[in-house]
Design an enzyme around this catalytic site. Structure first.
Site, mmCIF file in Angstrom:
data_model
loop_
_atom_site.group_PDB
_atom_site.id
_atom_site.type_symbol
_atom_site.label_atom_id
_atom_site.label_comp_id
_atom_site.label_asym_id
_atom_site.label_seq_id
_atom_site.Cartn_x
_atom_site.Cartn_y
_atom_site.Cartn_z
ATOM 1 N N ASN A 71 0.981 -1.129 -0.037
ATOM 2 C CA ASN A 71 -0.265 0.033 -0.060
ATOM 3 C C ASN A 71 0.958 1.425 0.080
ATOM 4 O O ASN A 71 1.553 1.547 0.982
ATOM 5 C CB ASN A 71 -0.950 0.034 1.063
ATOM 6 C CG ASN A 71 -1.671 1.112 1.496
ATOM 7 O OD1 ASN A 71 -1.765 2.226 0.422
ATOM 8 N ND2 ASN A 71 -2.205 1.744 2.639
ATOM 9 N N LYS A 119 0.064 4.239 -0.129
ATOM 10 C CA LYS A 119 -0.758 5.578 0.338
ATOM 11 C C LYS A 119 -0.593 6.632 -0.514
ATOM 12 O O LYS A 119 -0.374 6.507 -1.662
ATOM 13 C CB LYS A 119 -0.110 5.768 1.809
ATOM 14 C CG LYS A 119 -0.188 4.654 2.711
ATOM 15 C CD LYS A 119 0.168 4.799 4.192
ATOM 16 C CE LYS A 119 0.279 3.611 4.801
ATOM 17 N NZ LYS A 119 0.263 3.764 6.507
ATOM 18 N N HIS A 131 -9.585 0.744 4.899
ATOM 19 C CA HIS A 131 -8.197 0.991 5.514
ATOM 20 C C HIS A 131 -8.360 1.641 6.678
ATOM 21 O O HIS A 131 -9.339 2.777 6.819
ATOM 22 C CB HIS A 131 -7.142 1.758 4.404
ATOM 23 C CG HIS A 131 -5.698 1.637 5.128
ATOM 24 N ND1 HIS A 131 -5.282 2.542 5.918
ATOM 25 C CD2 HIS A 131 -4.490 0.496 4.895
ATOM 26 C CE1 HIS A 131 -3.998 2.296 6.295
ATOM 27 N NE2 HIS A 131 -3.765 1.067 5.681
ATOM 28 N N GLU A 156 -6.860 4.104 7.737
ATOM 29 C CA GLU A 156 -6.862 5.743 7.494
ATOM 30 C C GLU A 156 -8.201 6.312 7.034
ATOM 31 O O GLU A 156 -8.414 7.367 7.181
ATOM 32 C CB GLU A 156 -5.469 5.999 6.667
ATOM 33 C CG GLU A 156 -4.320 5.818 7.206
ATOM 34 C CD GLU A 156 -3.058 5.309 6.821
ATOM 35 O OE1 GLU A 156 -3.072 5.530 5.359
ATOM 36 O OE2 GLU A 156 -2.028 4.697 7.386
ATOM 37 N N GLU A 160 -5.033 -5.398 10.589
ATOM 38 C CA GLU A 160 -3.882 -4.529 10.515
ATOM 39 C C GLU A 160 -4.197 -3.573 11.819
ATOM 40 O O GLU A 160 -5.154 -2.872 12.113
ATOM 41 C CB GLU A 160 -3.984 -3.453 9.280
ATOM 42 C CG GLU A 160 -3.810 -4.087 8.250
ATOM 43 C CD GLU A 160 -3.235 -2.858 7.052
ATOM 44 O OE1 GLU A 160 -2.244 -2.956 6.924
ATOM 45 O OE2 GLU A 160 -3.744 -1.800 7.040
ATOM 46 N N GLY A 211 2.720 2.014 10.668
ATOM 47 C CA GLY A 211 3.793 2.857 10.763
ATOM 48 C C GLY A 211 4.387 3.260 12.060
ATOM 49 O O GLY A 211 5.178 4.467 12.077
ATOM 50 N N SER A 247 3.844 -2.326 10.344
ATOM 51 C CA SER A 247 5.321 -2.521 10.489
ATOM 52 C C SER A 247 5.982 -3.596 10.138
ATOM 53 O O SER A 247 6.786 -4.300 10.654
ATOM 54 C CB SER A 247 5.729 -2.268 11.661
ATOM 55 O OG SER A 247 5.328 -0.848 12.194
HETATM 56 C C1 PEP Z 1 -0.456 0.014 6.186
HETATM 57 O O1 PEP Z 1 -0.460 1.203 5.601
HETATM 58 O O2 PEP Z 1 -1.420 -0.632 5.661
HETATM 59 C C2 PEP Z 1 0.759 -0.245 6.718
HETATM 60 C C3 PEP Z 1 0.685 -1.529 7.181
HETATM 61 O O3 PEP Z 1 1.642 0.373 6.994
HETATM 62 P P1 PEP Z 1 3.187 0.212 7.663
HETATM 63 O O4 PEP Z 1 3.614 -1.152 6.880
HETATM 64 O O5 PEP Z 1 4.052 1.283 7.090
HETATM 65 O O6 PEP Z 1 2.999 -0.042 8.909
#
Ligand code: PEP
Length: 263
Positions: A11, A13, A105, A107, A175, A181, A221
């Protein structure tokens, strides 16, 4: 992991314009090729989720060079067409030969107030247009403390799958919001506990065939150094990767997790 083909999804973003996207996809394909990555029996399916404005360039590159990569949108409209300024129809994503689309997601849930009802409508829209929805679910740190690990993600999943019928193809991405992040991934044991609970909920709502076929990803992460642990778990079938997917060499190393499994 059963005999489900693992999916490693990146992703991006709101990063990388269409020119940068071309460079990153090319480098990802070369790196996987050099490493003799092979999709299927001994390899993962690899997909990128670029911003909408990149999708046509990514499509042209992947189709033109016959790259063994998939791609999808980061969101779609619940509506098919009409007076919805700024929204993107699933029909348009399908016309760009997207295979996947992210739905819900964290976000989107946080900054765009997307409710479970909206997510259910978006999953329905994706399926109507022949796209495979990647439904994202996950708890905040506060949810974890108040309700334990599985309650919120399972409730988010149930709110969507209880509206579905038949044997839809979908992917679920677990997630934990606190892991996205943050550099602080869940442990593989934590991911497995929630992955198993999510699969049990799918089994209850949609039956054995869908539960056994649905790929459940872990996201939060993920890096090349921790991916193998997640993929050793029976109910984790891949990863949704944010930050680390922007670096094609690191993302390719994640996609080649099988080289580290058992290591
Ligand atoms: C994400 O944006 O779905 C995500 C898991 O980000 P990250 O891997 O940076 O934690």
């Amino acid at each position: 992991m059963a005999d489900r083909i693992p999916l490693i999804a990146g992703n991006w973003k709101m990063n990388l314009d269409h020119l940068q996207a071309i460079a990153v996809v090319q480098k990802l394909a070369w790196t996987l090729d050099d490493a003799r990555h092979s999709y299927g029996a001994d390899g993962a399916e690899v997909a990128v989720f670029p911003p909408f404005t990149d999708l046509r360039s990514v499509q042209t590159l992947i189709a033109g060079d016959r790259l063994d990569l998939r791609y999808g949108g980061q969101d779609l409209s619940a509506h098919d067409s009409g007076a919805y300024t700024g929204e993107i129809s699933g029909a348009f994503l399908k016309a760009l030969e997207c295979r996947y689309v992210l739905v819900g997601h964290s976000e989107r849930r946080q900054y765009h107030a997307e409710s479970d009802e909206v997510c259910a409508a978006k999953v329905a829209a994706a399926l109507r247009h022949g796209l495979v929805p990647v439904l994202c679910v996950g708890e905040t740190a506060e949810d974890l403390e108040t309700h334990g690990p599985s309650a919120v993600p399972v409730a988010q999943l149930r709110a969507v799958v209880e509206t579905l019928t038949g044997e839809p193809e979908l992917v679920v991405a677990y997630e934990p919001v606190w892991a996205i992040g943050s550099g602080q991934a869940a442990t593989s044991e934590q991911a497995q506990v929630v992955g198993a609970a999510l699969r049990a909920a799918i089994r209850e709502e949609l039956g054995d065939a869908v539960a056994d076929a649905t790929r459940i990803l872990y996201g939060g992460s993920v890096k090349s150094g921790n991916i193998a642990g997640f993929l050793r778990e029976p109910d984790i079938d891949g990863a949704l990767v944010g930050g680390a997917s922007l670096d094609p060499v690191e993302f390719a190393a994640i996609a080649r997790f099988q080289k580290h499994v058992g290591a």
